[in-house]
Scaffold this motif. Structure first.
Motif, PDB file in Angstrom:
ATOM      1  N   ALA A  28       0.833  -1.208   0.000  1.00  0.00           N
ATOM      2  CA  ALA A  28       0.000   0.000   0.000  1.00  0.00           C
ATOM      3  C   ALA A  28       0.865   1.255   0.000  1.00  0.00           C
ATOM      4  CB  ALA A  28      -0.929   0.008   1.209  1.00  0.00           C
ATOM      5  N   SER A  29       1.895   1.279   0.840  1.00  0.00           N
ATOM      6  CA  SER A  29       2.773   2.454   0.902  1.00  0.00           C
ATOM      7  C   SER A  29       3.522   2.637  -0.414  1.00  0.00           C
ATOM      8  CB  SER A  29       3.753   2.329   2.057  1.00  0.00           C
ATOM      9  OG  SER A  29       4.615   1.208   1.880  1.00  0.00           O
ATOM     10  N   ALA A  30       3.931   1.522  -1.043  1.00  0.00           N
ATOM     11  CA  ALA A  30       4.647   1.611  -2.316  1.00  0.00           C
ATOM     12  C   ALA A  30       3.745   2.168  -3.418  1.00  0.00           C
ATOM     13  CB  ALA A  30       5.174   0.233  -2.716  1.00  0.00           C
ATOM     14  N   PHE A  37       4.709  10.249  -6.431  1.00  0.00           N
ATOM     15  CA  PHE A  37       5.897  10.541  -7.247  1.00  0.00           C
ATOM     16  C   PHE A  37       5.485  10.927  -8.668  1.00  0.00           C
ATOM     17  CE2 PHE A  37       9.227   9.101 -10.192  1.00  0.00           C
ATOM     18  CZ  PHE A  37      10.300   9.855  -9.733  1.00  0.00           C
ATOM     19  N   ILE A  38       4.596  10.142  -9.255  1.00  0.00           N
ATOM     20  CA  ILE A  38       4.147  10.439 -10.616  1.00  0.00           C
ATOM     21  C   ILE A  38       3.397  11.763 -10.660  1.00  0.00           C
ATOM     22  CG2 ILE A  38       2.642   9.679 -12.503  1.00  0.00           C
ATOM     23  CD1 ILE A  38       5.218   8.063 -12.232  1.00  0.00           C
ATOM     24  N   THR A  39       2.577  12.019  -9.643  1.00  0.00           N
ATOM     25  CA  THR A  39       1.828  13.276  -9.584  1.00  0.00           C
ATOM     26  C   THR A  39       2.768  14.471  -9.546  1.00  0.00           C
ATOM     27  OG1 THR A  39      -0.021  12.224  -8.428  1.00  0.00           O
ATOM     28  CG2 THR A  39       0.160  14.617  -8.248  1.00  0.00           C
ATOM     29  N   SER A  75      -2.263  16.815  -3.451  1.00  0.00           N
ATOM     30  CA  SER A  75      -1.545  15.557  -3.230  1.00  0.00           C
ATOM     31  C   SER A  75      -0.504  15.708  -2.135  1.00  0.00           C
ATOM     32  CB  SER A  75      -0.882  15.088  -4.533  1.00  0.00           C
ATOM     33  OG  SER A  75      -1.855  14.796  -5.516  1.00  0.00           O
ATOM     34  N   THR A  76       0.167  16.857  -2.095  1.00  0.00           N
ATOM     35  CA  THR A  76       1.180  17.107  -1.073  1.00  0.00           C
ATOM     36  C   THR A  76       0.552  17.259   0.316  1.00  0.00           C
ATOM     37  OG1 THR A  76       2.627  18.160  -2.699  1.00  0.00           O
ATOM     38  CG2 THR A  76       3.063  18.648  -0.393  1.00  0.00           C
ATOM     39  N   ALA A  77      -0.662  17.782   0.365  1.00  0.00           N
ATOM     40  CA  ALA A  77      -1.339  17.969   1.645  1.00  0.00           C
ATOM     41  C   ALA A  77      -1.878  16.661   2.218  1.00  0.00           C
ATOM     42  CB  ALA A  77      -2.491  18.968   1.487  1.00  0.00           C
ATOM     43  N   THR A  78      -2.103  15.660   1.371  1.00  0.00           N
ATOM     44  CA  THR A  78      -2.769  14.434   1.836  1.00  0.00           C
ATOM     45  C   THR A  78      -1.892  13.175   1.789  1.00  0.00           C
ATOM     46  OG1 THR A  78      -3.687  14.131  -0.400  1.00  0.00           O
ATOM     47  CG2 THR A  78      -5.075  15.254   1.218  1.00  0.00           C
ATOM     48  N   LEU A  79      -1.133  13.002   0.723  1.00  0.00           N
ATOM     49  CA  LEU A  79      -0.457  11.722   0.522  1.00  0.00           C
ATOM     50  C   LEU A  79       0.712  11.435   1.466  1.00  0.00           C
ATOM     51  CD1 LEU A  79      -0.555  11.047  -3.322  1.00  0.00           C
ATOM     52  CD2 LEU A  79      -1.369   9.562  -1.493  1.00  0.00           C
ATOM     53  N   PRO A  80       1.607  12.387   1.750  1.00  0.00           N
ATOM     54  CA  PRO A  80       2.748  12.048   2.625  1.00  0.00           C
ATOM     55  C   PRO A  80       2.341  11.439   3.957  1.00  0.00           C
ATOM     56  CG  PRO A  80       3.149  14.137   1.549  1.00  0.00           C
ATOM     57  CD  PRO A  80       1.738  13.758   1.217  1.00  0.00           C
ATOM     58  N   LYS A  81       1.266  11.938   4.559  1.00  0.00           N
ATOM     59  CA  LYS A  81       0.859  11.421   5.857  1.00  0.00           C
ATOM     60  C   LYS A  81       0.351   9.994   5.770  1.00  0.00           C
ATOM     61  CE  LYS A  81       0.356  11.198  10.104  1.00  0.00           C
ATOM     62  NZ  LYS A  81       1.569  11.152  10.926  1.00  0.00           N
ATOM     63  N   ILE A  82      -0.452   9.690   4.761  1.00  0.00           N
ATOM     64  CA  ILE A  82      -0.989   8.333   4.662  1.00  0.00           C
ATOM     65  C   ILE A  82       0.098   7.354   4.197  1.00  0.00           C
ATOM     66  CG2 ILE A  82      -1.846   8.536   2.283  1.00  0.00           C
ATOM     67  CD1 ILE A  82      -3.454   6.669   5.263  1.00  0.00           C
ATOM     68  N   ILE A  83       1.083   7.854   3.451  1.00  0.00           N
ATOM     69  CA  ILE A  83       2.224   7.005   3.090  1.00  0.00           C
ATOM     70  C   ILE A  83       2.988   6.611   4.354  1.00  0.00           C
ATOM     71  CG2 ILE A  83       4.471   6.969   1.924  1.00  0.00           C
ATOM     72  CD1 ILE A  83       3.207   8.729  -0.261  1.00  0.00           C
ATOM     73  N   SER A  84       3.210   7.594   5.235  1.00  0.00           N
ATOM     74  CA  SER A  84       3.927   7.290   6.485  1.00  0.00           C
ATOM     75  C   SER A  84       3.110   6.363   7.372  1.00  0.00           C
ATOM     76  CB  SER A  84       4.260   8.582   7.232  1.00  0.00           C
ATOM     77  OG  SER A  84       3.091   9.190   7.737  1.00  0.00           O
ATOM     78  N   TYR A  86       1.499   3.757   6.468  1.00  0.00           N
ATOM     79  CA  TYR A  86       1.788   2.372   6.098  1.00  0.00           C
ATOM     80  C   TYR A  86       3.284   2.068   6.017  1.00  0.00           C
ATOM     81  CZ  TYR A  86      -3.156   1.849   5.123  1.00  0.00           C
ATOM     82  OH  TYR A  86      -4.517   1.782   5.257  1.00  0.00           O
ATOM     83  N   TRP A  87       4.077   3.075   5.723  1.00  0.00           N
ATOM     84  CA  TRP A  87       5.517   2.853   5.584  1.00  0.00           C
ATOM     85  C   TRP A  87       6.192   2.760   6.955  1.00  0.00           C
ATOM     86  CZ3 TRP A  87       7.975   5.172   0.655  1.00  0.00           C
ATOM     87  CH2 TRP A  87       9.180   4.511   0.385  1.00  0.00           C
TER      88      TRP A  87
END
Length: 317
Positions: A28-30, A37-39, A75-84, A86-87
């Motif tokens: 999920a994190s990947a 990254f693509i965004t 994307s910057t406001a939402t994705l980094p937190k949810i990535i962390s 799971y990562w």
């Protein structure tokens, strides 16, 4: 007063996808990191092409630039937190940070809606009033309208935060979502949500449906104008200039309207399905919108090919 009422939540926990088994956290994190990254790369490329090619300094492409900026920020406001989440198994977010994220989620969504209205207005003027297009929509006019959209969009999200922040949060601090939004937060408040949820719903409808009403009107007017054209080539060319904007607008509005209407008519989804749907319509368009620009917008496609050829030439020299 009970101990329960004396205790105030100071941190929230984002569950992400509630039914996801821990063995899939790495995957999920990947996937989420790949999407982010693509965004970032795709929308940064749009900015680079715009900065290095004066041929793109036209009203339509200034509007597209606004969409790219909004997509990148969301994307910057939402994705980094949810990535962390799971990562690094770090799903906690501070009380204040959650409300800051909530503000930007709703603010950037509102900006997108108003920019799409501007996008539809651009095509309406270009096709229905072509002789007046260069007078009505100059670059300076687009700049003023864009700044207005980014400014007006602050009103409803700010109202949501101001009303939701002081509520008593004294029970569960677990947010069943991938990011903080108004419904996910206020459902945790130890008070009746009705006085807060209805104004929030009205605000959402204003920022969503008013622009959508004009967009529908403008494209109906465009279809009527094009249907009166006897030359088939001119007709196809006129419609093709709208295709990029229409695809992007559809990706934004159709899923959101489906979710809102489903909730109003009593159609319910389980938590996993609902969150997946929200994540798809929130995070996939920012990733694929630049691809749509490059494939459908002739000027951007030509600039991209030009930059690619220059790079290949430098490498082979």
């Amino acid at each position: 007063m009970s101990d329960r009422n004396q205790t105030r939540v100071t941190v929230f926990i984002l569950t992400g996808f509630p039914g996801l088994h821990p063995e899939y956290y790495g995957l999920a994190s990947a996937v989420l990191f790949f999407v982010y990254f693509i965004t970032v790369m795709a929308n940064t490329t749009v900015f680079f092409l715009f900065a290095t090619n004066r041929s793109l300094h036209k009203p339509m492409y200034y509007i597209i630039l606004n969409v790219s900026a909004c997509d990148l920020l969301f994307s910057t406001a939402t994705l980094p937190k949810i990535i962390s989440r799971y990562w690094f198994q770090s799903g906690s977010i501070s009380f204040t940070a959650c409300f800051v994220q909530m503000y930007f989620v709703h603010y950037l969504g509102s900006v997108n809606s108003f920019i799409f209205l501007l996008m539809a207005f651009d095509r309406y003027c270009a096709i229905c009033h072509p002789l007046r297009y260069t007078i009505v929509l100059k670059n300076s006019t687009v700049h003023i309208l864009s700044v207005t959209a980014w400014t007006i969009a602050t009103i409803v999200p700010l109202m949501l935060v101001i009303r939701a922040y002081p509520l008593p949060y004294c029970a569960s601090n677990v947010i069943n979502h991938c990011y903080c939004d108004h419904i996910a937060i206020t459902v945790l408040a130890c008070t009746d949500r009705a006085p807060y949820s209805f104004p929030a719903f009205v605000g959402a409808m204003i920022t969503l449906l008013l622009p959508l009403a004009f967009i529908v009107f403008s494209y109906c007017a465009i279809l009527i104008a094009v249907s009166k054209v006897t030359d088939s080539k001119t007709c196809v060319k006129s419609l093709s200039t709208c295709s990029t904007q229409l695809i992007i607008i559809s990706l934004y509005y159709i899923p959101r309207c489906f979710v809102y209407l489903a909730s109003q008519v009593g159609i319910t989804f389980n938590a996993d399905v609902r969150i997946v749907i929200i994540m798809l319509y929130s995070l996939v368009p920012p990733m694929i919108n630049p691809l749509i620009y490059c494939l459908r917008a002739k000027d951007i496609r030509e600039c991209l090919v030009k930059q690619f050829c220059i790079k290949i030439g430098h490498q082979s020299a």
